[in-house]
Design an enzyme around this catalytic site. Structure first.
Site, PDB file in Angstrom:
ATOM      1  N   LYS A 281       0.739  -1.169  -0.091  1.00  0.00           N
ATOM      2  CA  LYS A 281      -0.028   0.033   0.056  1.00  0.00           C
ATOM      3  C   LYS A 281       0.973   1.310  -0.017  1.00  0.00           C
ATOM      4  O   LYS A 281       2.033   1.167   0.523  1.00  0.00           O
ATOM      5  CB  LYS A 281      -0.704  -0.204   1.244  1.00  0.00           C
ATOM      6  CG  LYS A 281      -1.958  -0.941   1.269  1.00  0.00           C
ATOM      7  CD  LYS A 281      -2.889  -0.704   2.468  1.00  0.00           C
ATOM      8  CE  LYS A 281      -3.737  -1.681   2.589  1.00  0.00           C
ATOM      9  NZ  LYS A 281      -4.774  -1.750   1.454  1.00  0.00           N
ATOM     10  N   ARG A 355     -10.323 -11.569   1.748  1.00  0.00           N
ATOM     11  CA  ARG A 355     -11.288 -12.344   1.262  1.00  0.00           C
ATOM     12  C   ARG A 355     -10.360 -13.667   1.240  1.00  0.00           C
ATOM     13  O   ARG A 355     -11.152 -14.892   1.287  1.00  0.00           O
ATOM     14  CB  ARG A 355     -11.553 -11.992  -0.092  1.00  0.00           C
ATOM     15  CG  ARG A 355     -10.162 -11.860  -1.153  1.00  0.00           C
ATOM     16  CD  ARG A 355     -10.746 -10.986  -2.351  1.00  0.00           C
ATOM     17  NE  ARG A 355     -10.675  -9.763  -1.989  1.00  0.00           N
ATOM     18  CZ  ARG A 355     -11.183  -8.617  -2.704  1.00  0.00           C
ATOM     19  NH1 ARG A 355     -11.373  -8.976  -4.122  1.00  0.00           N
ATOM     20  NH2 ARG A 355     -11.357  -7.430  -2.594  1.00  0.00           N
TER      21      ARG A 355
HETATM   22  N1  BES Z   1      -8.114  -3.687   4.358  1.00  0.00           N
HETATM   23  C1  BES Z   1      -8.259  -3.173   2.947  1.00  0.00           C
HETATM   24  C2  BES Z   1      -9.457  -2.520   3.050  1.00  0.00           C
HETATM   25  C3  BES Z   1      -9.478  -0.917   3.390  1.00  0.00           C
HETATM   26  C4  BES Z   1      -9.493  -0.069   2.473  1.00  0.00           C
HETATM   27  C5  BES Z   1      -9.693  -0.720   4.629  1.00  0.00           C
HETATM   28  C6  BES Z   1      -9.019   1.356   3.111  1.00  0.00           C
HETATM   29  C7  BES Z   1      -9.629   0.699   5.327  1.00  0.00           C
HETATM   30  C8  BES Z   1      -9.322   1.571   4.400  1.00  0.00           C
HETATM   31  C9  BES Z   1      -8.193  -4.422   2.145  1.00  0.00           C
HETATM   32  O1  BES Z   1      -7.649  -5.707   2.460  1.00  0.00           O
HETATM   33  C10 BES Z   1      -7.829  -3.993   0.882  1.00  0.00           C
HETATM   34  O2  BES Z   1      -6.646  -3.635   0.845  1.00  0.00           O
HETATM   35  N2  BES Z   1      -8.609  -3.893  -0.223  1.00  0.00           N
HETATM   36  C11 BES Z   1      -8.347  -3.502  -1.473  1.00  0.00           C
HETATM   37  C12 BES Z   1      -8.744  -4.806  -2.495  1.00  0.00           C
HETATM   38  C13 BES Z   1      -8.186  -4.538  -4.034  1.00  0.00           C
HETATM   39  C14 BES Z   1      -6.555  -5.004  -3.870  1.00  0.00           C
HETATM   40  C15 BES Z   1      -9.001  -5.527  -4.854  1.00  0.00           C
HETATM   41  C16 BES Z   1      -8.819  -2.518  -2.059  1.00  0.00           C
HETATM   42  O3  BES Z   1      -9.769  -1.964  -1.434  1.00  0.00           O
HETATM   43  O4  BES Z   1      -8.066  -1.565  -2.429  1.00  0.00           O
HETATM   44 MN    MN Z   2      -5.419  -5.316   1.938  1.00  0.00          MN
END
Ligand code: BES
Ligand code: MN
Ligand code: ZN
Length: 515
Positions: A281, A355
């Site tokens: 990230k 997931r």
């Molecule tokens: N934990 C994140 C979702 C999230 C995003 C929580 C912002 C809190 C604030 C999750 O694991 C994630 O990273 N999801 C990705 C999925 C994508 C890579 C398909 C996302 O939402 O960008």
């Molecule tokens: Mn994630």
């Protein structure tokens, strides 16, 4: 009025602007566009004097607005013996539109004001419970919440006495308190940083809490997870030297033989920190990823609340707990893993880790043969794109999802049912595995994740997936009974769902075909 009360907290309604005769039914003293909600605590003369002071202070009765005025002192007109020296009012808005959520928010707003007030009150009394004991108690306790964590600054929240005019029971009070404490339990876990709340420590704390409450707890460590085939949890956790865990909690009331309520399985995402893994990230706001275990905290808190409330149903909680880190041991994009139960996933993006762990946990929970399965997770940023920061997305079996979303709205944890899209069946296809964990397109990202999860739910099991990225962690300012950071959503939805299931004698709708 308790002697130790240093202030009396009263509700104030905004009166219609035309300032005509008050409605015949209303006995509330009225002046300058406001109505004092509870004249019973005050003599007529005192109420009049207080109203004048409130008017001078510009009080409008706007929902959640807080004002403090001095009560008439000895010798002044309207002086009432035994009254605290300070009167604090909180706006309740229109008398006609005051529902339990509006009351909860106003109670929360004034409690929050008191915890931050420069004049620290040791104890206050309030008549807000006149309008609903449970909502007033919940809102007050949730609004008083502070997580000072590791700061060298003491938390301050005044004690409170609810002096309602005979409404509500002890039982209602205690239930509201347990409900608020369950929310606070989840908030504390979410607010605790990942160097304290890491998988082993988190799992131990849950097991310890379970033992105290008569809840059965099983903790699977990495070795046990390998033996049992939890390939998703292991793949996500393998980049961290802090090994993953799966915790399975089970509440079954003592006289379990007579149970007629349907069995509920809760499942929660417990990523104690989500760096994204190799699909790293960006640095901006990454610290908020301590909140990525909020689903599991809520699912655990709900089971503990069921025990404390002695709810007459069987409820389990399966919590998939791991830290998602990049390292030489980490899972790579392109890797293929085998989940609990045998389904395989091609990992396209290691940041779509929730997931992967949930797939194992859902498959495991389904083996316990529940009548309903509800899973919750901070799963996609797309949840906020679709529904904003305060409304959870609910997907799964259409009818059951709609019920869960409706219960959320009833308790003030806004939620909205969303569809699964047939085009995502195609998007989830992998040439080398049963599934891929991310789509090539960002379109409908929240819904794609739900389609992915649906592959781990047996066809005959009614289920709901509640995506809570926005609602569970408030990155904006505090409002009503909602503080900054962890909110504890959707603990109250789960408690209300369990209470409804206790009243049902068979699956409320009968087994429903999966969408
Ligand atoms: N934990 C994140 C979702 C999230 C995003 C929580 C912002 C809190 C604030 C999750 O694991 C994630 O990273 N999801 C990705 C999925 C994508 C890579 C398909 C996302 O939402 O960008
Ligand atoms: Mn994630
Ligand atoms: Zn995550």
């Amino acid at each position: 009025m308790p002697k130790k009360a240093e202030a009396l907290v009263l509700g104030v309604f905004s009166a219609p602007p035309d300032e005509g005769e008050p409605p015949a039914a209303s006995t509330r003293p009225r002046a300058g566009g406001i109505e004092l909600a509870v004249p019973a605590a005050l003599s007529a003369g005192c109420a009049k004097a207080v109203l004048r002071r409130l008017e001078a202070a510009g009080v409008t009765g706007a929902p959640g607005s807080v004002t403090a005025v001095a009560a008439p002192a000895e010798g002044e007109s309207g002086y009432q013996e035994g009254l605290p020296a300070t009167i604090i009012t909180v706006g309740l808005g229109d008398a006609e539109s005051l529902d339990s959520e509006a009351l909860r928010r106003s109670a929360g707003a004034v409690a929050r004001w008191l915890t931050a007030a420069p004049a620290k009150f040791g104890h206050v009394a309030t008549t807000l419970s006149d309008f609903g004991l449970a909502a007033a108690v919940e809102g007050w306790l949730l609004g008083s919440y502070q997580f000072t964590g590791f700061a060298h600054q003491a938390a301050h929240a005044p004690g409170v006495t609810f002096v309602a005019a005979g409404k509500g029971s002890k039982k209602e009070f205690v239930a509201a308190q347990i409900t608020a404490e369950a929310v606070i339990f989840a908030r504390d876990l979410v607010n605790t940083p990942a160097n304290f709340c890491y998988p082993a420590a988190y799992a131990d704390y849950l097991a310890h809490t379970a033992e105290q409450l008569g809840v059965k707890a099983q903790v699977f460590d990495a070795k046990e997870l390998a033996k049992r085939g939890f390939g998703g949890v292991l793949a996500v956790g393998q980049g961290s030297h802090r090994e993953p865990r799966v915790v399975h909690l089970k509440w079954k009331p003592k006289k379990a033989k007579k149970l007629t309520a349907p069995k509920l399985a809760l499942v929660g995402k417990g990523i104690t920190f989500d760096t994204g893994g190799i699909s790293l990230k960006p640095a901006r706001s990454m610290e908020d990823m301590i909140s990525d275990m909020g689903g599991s905290a809520a699912a655990a808190a709900a089971v503990f609340a069921a025990a404390r409330l002695d709810l007459q149903l069987e409820v389990t909680s399966t919590l998939a707990i791991a830290e998602n880190m990049p390292s030489g041991h980490a899972t790579r994009p392109g890797d293929v893993i085998t989940h609990y139960g045998g389904t395989t996933s091609e990992i396209i993006n290691t940041d779509a880790e929730g997931r992967l762990v949930l797939a194992d946990a859902i498959a495991f929970a389904a083996e316990t043969e529940p009548d309903y399965l509800v899973e919750t997770s901070t799963l996609t940023g797309a949840q906020i794109v679709a529904l904003g920061t305060r409304t959870a997305g609910v997907m799964g079996s259409p009818e059951f999802s709609a019920q869960v979303a409706a219960i959320g709205r009833e308790v003030g944890e806004n939620a909205w049912a969303m569809p699964l899209l047939e085009e995502h069946d195609e998007a989830a296809r992998s040439p080398i595995a049963d599934l891929r964990n991310a789509s090539n397109s960002r379109d409908g990202g929240m819904l794609f994740a739900a389609t992915y999860l649906s592959r781990f739910v047996p066809d005959s099991l009614p289920w709901a997936h509640v995506d809570i990225v926005g609602p569970s962690f408030n990155t904006g300012s505090a409002h009503g009974y909602t503080p900054k950071r962890a909110t504890g959503t959707p603990v109250r939805t789960f408690i209300a769902l369990m209470q409804k299931l206790c009243a049902a004698t068979a699956p409320a709708t009968g087994p429903e075909a999966k969408a």
